[in-house]
Design an enzyme around this catalytic site. Structure first.
Site, PDB file in Angstrom:
ATOM      1  N   PRO A 206       8.003  -2.444  -1.055  1.00 20.91           N
ATOM      2  CA  PRO A 206       7.018  -2.897  -0.062  1.00 20.91           C
ATOM      3  C   PRO A 206       5.753  -2.051  -0.154  1.00 20.91           C
ATOM      4  O   PRO A 206       5.816  -0.827  -0.116  1.00 20.91           O
ATOM      5  CB  PRO A 206       7.731  -2.661   1.276  1.00 20.91           C
ATOM      6  CG  PRO A 206       9.178  -2.549   0.934  1.00 20.91           C
ATOM      7  CD  PRO A 206       9.232  -1.952  -0.433  1.00 20.91           C
ATOM      8  N   CYS A 207       4.617  -2.701  -0.315  1.00 22.04           N
ATOM      9  CA  CYS A 207       3.336  -1.986  -0.360  1.00 22.04           C
ATOM     10  C   CYS A 207       2.502  -2.289   0.892  1.00 22.04           C
ATOM     11  O   CYS A 207       1.342  -1.916   0.966  1.00 22.04           O
ATOM     12  CB  CYS A 207       2.531  -2.388  -1.596  1.00 22.04           C
ATOM     13  SG  CYS A 207       3.374  -2.068  -3.151  1.00 22.04           S
ATOM     14  N   GLN A 208       3.099  -2.988   1.873  1.00 20.40           N
ATOM     15  CA  GLN A 208       2.324  -3.404   3.038  1.00 20.40           C
ATOM     16  C   GLN A 208       1.752  -2.220   3.810  1.00 20.40           C
ATOM     17  O   GLN A 208       0.661  -2.292   4.359  1.00 20.40           O
ATOM     18  CB  GLN A 208       3.199  -4.245   3.985  1.00 20.40           C
ATOM     19  CG  GLN A 208       3.484  -5.636   3.446  1.00 20.40           C
ATOM     20  CD  GLN A 208       4.729  -5.667   2.573  1.00 20.40           C
ATOM     21  OE1 GLN A 208       4.996  -4.725   1.830  1.00 20.40           O
ATOM     22  NE2 GLN A 208       5.474  -6.753   2.649  1.00 20.40           N
ATOM     23  N   SER A 209       2.511  -1.113   3.855  1.00 20.84           N
ATOM     24  CA  SER A 209       2.021   0.046   4.606  1.00 20.84           C
ATOM     25  C   SER A 209       1.264   1.022   3.713  1.00 20.84           C
ATOM     26  O   SER A 209       0.753   2.027   4.170  1.00 20.84           O
ATOM     27  CB  SER A 209       3.204   0.770   5.267  1.00 20.84           C
ATOM     28  OG  SER A 209       4.072   1.278   4.288  1.00 20.84           O
ATOM     29  N   PHE A 210       1.216   0.706   2.421  1.00 20.04           N
ATOM     30  CA  PHE A 210       0.477   1.552   1.476  1.00 20.04           C
ATOM     31  C   PHE A 210      -1.000   1.527   1.860  1.00 20.04           C
ATOM     32  O   PHE A 210      -1.582   0.472   2.038  1.00 20.04           O
ATOM     33  CB  PHE A 210       0.677   0.988   0.071  1.00 20.04           C
ATOM     34  CG  PHE A 210       0.200   1.910  -1.027  1.00 20.04           C
ATOM     35  CD1 PHE A 210       0.869   3.081  -1.282  1.00 20.04           C
ATOM     36  CD2 PHE A 210      -0.900   1.597  -1.788  1.00 20.04           C
ATOM     37  CE1 PHE A 210       0.453   3.929  -2.299  1.00 20.04           C
ATOM     38  CE2 PHE A 210      -1.328   2.429  -2.799  1.00 20.04           C
ATOM     39  CZ  PHE A 210      -0.649   3.599  -3.050  1.00 20.04           C
TER      40      PHE A 210
END
Length: 737
Positions: A206-210
């Protein structure tokens, strides 16, 4: 009224009696062998079960209860009104055969290279195993994939993996149920690969919070998983790696996140080329005498990439201590003795160095705090800001920002200003990725040196990647419009892959009706354990001809073909795995790991096909929406009937086109022919999973349990569609050396 009982036949030479099931109904009798044998003294006629102290009692009793339950279903809860004795015997024998087959083979067999050239793969953030399934389906010119290890943090993902790949397919593929951010994750992963070269790594971190450095982050368990994924790539150095993500990652923070991801991938270096780059930077000191300190820092920063684990931490500590040493020599020139001991600004700089040297300890603390914060559901409350502030403050970037702020507030004489600036710049180099370091080096080069640097950069970057690729699963024979972004990293000694060619044209795409029509025999609050004949002519009357025209014979990848083709539903039922798995056993379901260990397995002919128990009002609401074909258009009638809902959206499936993106909540979708939600099996079909792929554990869950549990619907909705993964795997097999 039917009676269902078990009795023991005559004992064999060893004293074991076969257990038979009998059904008596209207003076008719059906007799069936269960395939199990026990000694007569171990059977309790009154309870119709094996006595508890007998060997395998739990497993056999579970199996007998299961058979009795299926017989009762046929006689009392069937979709068909009546069966002949032969019908009943034939259907029950199907369940018995599946049970016998699974007990006549060794459960876990080694992967046997029957033919061809195997390439290994590892599946990270595996979930249900969509990538794994697709990779095992792929084969090209006698090349295929050998499954080494899958990883996920959830136990139900592990259970689904173990049942599918170890028990059913007989592979020795291992599973690592561990958080990728744990300090010993890489060591554990390497031990499970058993020193084998890993050719391909796939997964969807998951890169959504990156987020960009310096920005406030939510700080949850998904933070920074992307960078940990890349750490695995750095260590394993596979020939190819694939990262899958949501389409929104391309536009997040106006595209800056996408660019940062590409920078991080470009920062994975071929460590054999580091000495060459270091020598080049040293040569720049001749023409950049005043920048010698910073050029030395760039050398040290780049050389950190040579190391892993403890050596890397040691190199980072040396880097910070070198800058700290420069500051200690500078301190008497910018502050008197008393000020240097008591001044808040000097203390901030000194303590900043201390914090950076202890970076490993702070990172561990950060992980523990985030885990506890997540466990306590700290979010959208009075606590969250203080947690976020603290976690932000111990981040290396924020520490360096505070050190810079302290330097800027000092009244430093002009002759020492450059030394202060160099210290700040050196700290910023510490947190740069390699790609940004290379950009910084370029500033010290002339035209000739720039050309030389270009050659070095081309050689030092371990992976080639130009841009992410948007893949729509419907282009690969999946009956679903699911757009995902694929980052495909190609090791520099391998052929470059920039996209995955479609396997079907727009006109050839698989429709929802093709995927689901043969499962359309189930109503509200029902469960099917086997297939039933669906008569399209009777179901659709005047439109039967049109509906039948939607069914096309296809190859595995969805391409319409006339010879040796199967419909999508037929492929789903027969399976898409290649000839390596001819010895695969029948699929089964278990509710948890304990049930698996006890042998409490359910050998149905059809799994995961159960509808929700929806109330009258819900059915009326769905019927109105289905009739209108659209939730928005149905609003007026729903309001008039007092059936309006706070639900944001319902997706009515269109039989002649593809479904929208399959998510994790079944109530978001309405079946094209019935006012009901979809079953797990129907959602799995829309994702292109074979029917033999059984989703284990709980069917659904709700509330805060969604944080810790991964029920069947979530496993399906979060998965990579296997046929899309197959297309990726096939393209790699065509190019891999």
């Amino acid at each position: 009224m039917a009676t269902i009982n078990f009795y023991l036949d005559k004992p064999d030479k060893k004293g074991f009696s076969p257990i038979h099931l009998t059904i008596n109904c209207n003076s008719e009798r059906v007799k069936l062998s269960t395939g199990e044998k026990i000694k007569q003294e171990n059977f309790d006629k009154e309870t119709q079960s094996v006595k508890e102290n007998s060997e395998r009692a739990t497993e056999i009793n579970h199996y007998l209860a299961y058979l009795k339950d299926r017989a009762d279903d046929l006689l009392n809860n069937s979709y068909k009104k009546s069966y002949t004795n032969n019908d009943i015997k034939k259907m029950l024998n199907g369940f018995v055969s599946a049970y016998k087959e699974n007990h006549s083979v060794k459960i876990v067999r080694e992967q046997v290279e029957l033919y061809g050239n195997p390439f290994t793969f590892v599946d990270l953030f595996a979930g249900a195993g969509g990538f794994s399934e697709g990779f095992l389906q792929a084969e090209h010119n006698n090349k295929f994939f050998d499954f080494l290890v899958a990883n996920d943090i959830n136990e139900n993902a592990e259970l689904t993996h173990v049942v599918r790949y170890n028990h059913q397919l007989g592979l020795d593929a291992d599973f690592l149920c561990q958080d990728i951010t744990e300090p010993d994750f890489l060591d554990n992963l390497l031990s499970k690969t058993k020193d084998k070269q890993v050719d391909v790594v796939c997964g969807g971190p998951p890169c959504q919070s990156f987020s960009l450095a310096g920005k406030r982050r939510k700080f949850d368990k998904k933070d920074d998983l992307f960078s940990h994924y890349l750490e695995v790539i750095k260590v394993l150095q596979p020939k190819y790696f694939i990262m899958e993500n949501v389409k929104g990652i391309l536009t997040k923070e106006k595209g800056k996140i996408k660019e940062l991801i590409l920078k991080e991938i470009n920062s994975i270096v071929d460590i054999k080329e580091i000495p060459r780059l270091s020598s080049f930077i040293k040569s720049l000191k001749k023409t950049n005498v005043d920048s010698s300190f910073l050029l030395d820092c760039l050398i040290k920063r780049i050389e950190i990439e040579q190391f892993t684990d403890s050596k890397s931490e040691e190199a980072k500590e040396i880097y910070i201590k070198t800058i700290d040493s420069k500051f200690k020599k500078l301190t008497p020139n910018i502050a008197d003795y008393k000020t240097s001991k008591t001044d808040e600004r000097i203390s901030t700089i000194r303590h900043g160095f201390n914090l950076l040297v202890r970076n490993k300890e702070w990172e561990k603390l950060k992980r523990d705090i985030i885990r506890e914060k997540d466990f306590c559901n700290i979010d959208n409350d009075y606590f969250v800001d203080s947690f976020t502030q603290f976690l932000t403050d111990i981040d290396s970037n924020e520490i360096i920002n505070k050190v810079e702020k302290a330097f800027n507030k000092l009244n430093v004489a002009k002759e020492f200003k450059q030394s202060c600036d160099d210290i700040i710049e050196a700290l910023k180099i510490y947190v740069l990725n390699i790609d940004d370091c290379l950009t910084m080096i370029r500033a010290y080069c002339d035209k000739v040196q720039n050309r030389e640097l270009d050659e070095i950069i081309s050689d030092i970057r371990l992976y080639k990647i130009e841009a992410p690729f948007i893949a729509n699963s419907s282009n690969y024979g999946v009956p679903q419009n699911r757009e995902r972004v694929l980052f495909i990293g190609c090791r520099k000694d391998q052929k470059f892959i920039s996209e995955i060619p479609s396997t079907v044209t727009e006109e050839e795409k698989v429709s929802v009706f093709e995927a689901l029509h043969d499962l359309d025999f189930i109503g509200n609050n029902q469960e099917a354990h086997q297939y039933h004949l669906v008569d399209i002519s009777k179901q659709y009357n005047g439109t039967a001809k049109l509906m039948k025209s939607l069914l096309k014979k296809r190859s595995i990848n969805g391409k319409p073909i006339k010879i040796k083709g199967k419909t999508f539903a037929e492929w789903s039922r027969s399976g898409r795995l290649n000839g390596r798995f001819k010895k695969a056993t029948k699929p089964f379901y278990v509710k948890n790991e304990e049930a698996l260990n006890k042998g409490e397995k359910v050998y149905d002919l059809l799994h995961n096909h159960k509808t929700s128990n929806q109330g009258e009002d819900v059915i009326k609401r769905l019927n109105i929406i289905l009739k209108e074909g659209n939730y928005k258009r149905a609003q007026e009638e729903l309001n008039q009937c007092g059936l309006s809902s706070k639900k944001r959206n319902y997706n009515v499936l269109k039989p002649d086109s593809q479904s929208p993106t399959v998510m994790t909540i079944p109530d978001d979708y309405i079946h094209y022919n019935s006012p009901r939600a979809l079953t797990v099996r129907e959602m799995a079909r829309l994702q292109s999973f074979d029917d033999s792929f059984v989703f284990q554990g709980k069917r659904s869950t709700g509330g805060n349990n969604r944080k810790t549990e991964l029920p069947q619907y979530t496993l399906v909705g979060n998965a990579v569609p296997p046929l899309m993964a197959r297309a990726v795997a096939l393209e790699i097999l065509k190019n891999i050396k």
